[in-house]
Design an enzyme around this catalytic site. Structure first.
Site, PDB file in Angstrom:
ATOM      1  N   ASP A   9      -7.965 -36.485  63.481  1.00 39.72           N
ATOM      2  CA  ASP A   9      -7.625 -37.890  63.376  1.00 39.72           C
ATOM      3  C   ASP A   9      -6.412 -38.101  64.292  1.00 39.72           C
ATOM      4  O   ASP A   9      -5.700 -37.137  64.604  1.00 39.72           O
ATOM      5  CB  ASP A   9      -7.274 -38.208  61.916  1.00 39.72           C
ATOM      6  CG  ASP A   9      -6.761 -39.618  61.740  1.00 39.72           C
ATOM      7  OD1 ASP A   9      -7.427 -40.556  62.223  1.00 39.72           O
ATOM      8  OD2 ASP A   9      -5.688 -39.784  61.136  1.00 39.72           O
ATOM      9  N   ASP A  11      -3.744 -41.268  64.534  1.00 37.03           N
ATOM     10  CA  ASP A  11      -2.521 -41.844  63.969  1.00 37.03           C
ATOM     11  C   ASP A  11      -2.168 -41.206  62.625  1.00 37.03           C
ATOM     12  O   ASP A  11      -2.982 -41.163  61.709  1.00 37.03           O
ATOM     13  CB  ASP A  11      -2.685 -43.352  63.792  1.00 37.03           C
ATOM     14  CG  ASP A  11      -3.028 -44.045  65.112  1.00 37.03           C
ATOM     15  OD1 ASP A  11      -2.556 -43.575  66.159  1.00 37.03           O
ATOM     16  OD2 ASP A  11      -3.771 -45.043  65.091  1.00 37.03           O
TER      17      ASP A  11
END
Length: 200
Positions: A9, A11
């Protein structure tokens, strides 16, 4: 033979969670991320970013900014002797914005579109792979694609783990302080598995 990957992922896992990175100056790597990805590179794991960027659909920033941010991310990692093998993003939202960004797409996590694209382009085996993220939905997504899932306590991770884990249908295979800790755990698991395979 298909490659192993660590799907990341973006952020809150790679860079500081700031809500929406609506300006390039808001993008900053978290501590030890360069070291973590360099370790993956050294051990011949594909490091692949899979990220929802609905800020485009929401009108918070243009799609062109995503490309600038990802170039900055690669440049910062290069400065630490690391690199990403692939970056895949979804700019859509099913209910917000205007077409073409408002659409029920196949690429917005937890839909499998981005993973399918990465698997095809990079020749990956998701069953031999891991997914690392800072949200419960990342954990669910990891298991959905047949990978082991690790929750990091950076970004939204600490709050999600502390307050919402009892509601999760699927628990992470491991909870790590940050991406570096997650990568060390992955390498330890693989080392243990290889030794087991050798009868050691």
């Amino acid at each position: 033979m298909a490659h192993r990957a660590v799907f990341l992922d973006r952020d809150g896992t790679i860079n500081e969670e700031v809500g929406y990175v609506n300006h390039i100056e808001r993008f900053n790597l978290l501590p030890r991320v360069g070291q973590a990805i360099r370790l993956l590179n050294q051990h011949e794991w594909k490091a692949v970013v899979i990220t929802n960027q609905s800020g485009v659909a929401r009108g918070y920033f243009p799609e062109s900014l995503i490309h600038q941010v990802h170039q900055k991310m690669q440049d910062l990692l290069k400065g630490e002797g690391a690199h990403l093998d692939g970056i895949y993003y979804c700019p859509h939202h099913p209910d917000i914005g205007v077409p073409p960004y408002r659409q029920k797409c196949r690429c917005r996590k937890p839909a499998p579109g981005l993973i399918e694209e990465a698997v095809k382009e990079l020749d990956l085996d998701t069953s031999q792979s891991y997914l690392v993220g800072d949200r419960g939905v990342d954990v669910e997504f990891g298991h959905q694609i047949g990978a082991k899932a690790i929750l990091v306590l950076t970004g939204y991770g600490k709050g999600e783990w502390e307050y919402f884990r009892e509601q999760w249908k699927i628990k992470p295979d491991h909870v790590a302080e940050d991406l570096f800790d997650a990568v060390q755990w992955i390498l330890l698991q693989e080392s243990y598995r290889q030794n087991l395979g050798k009868g050691g």
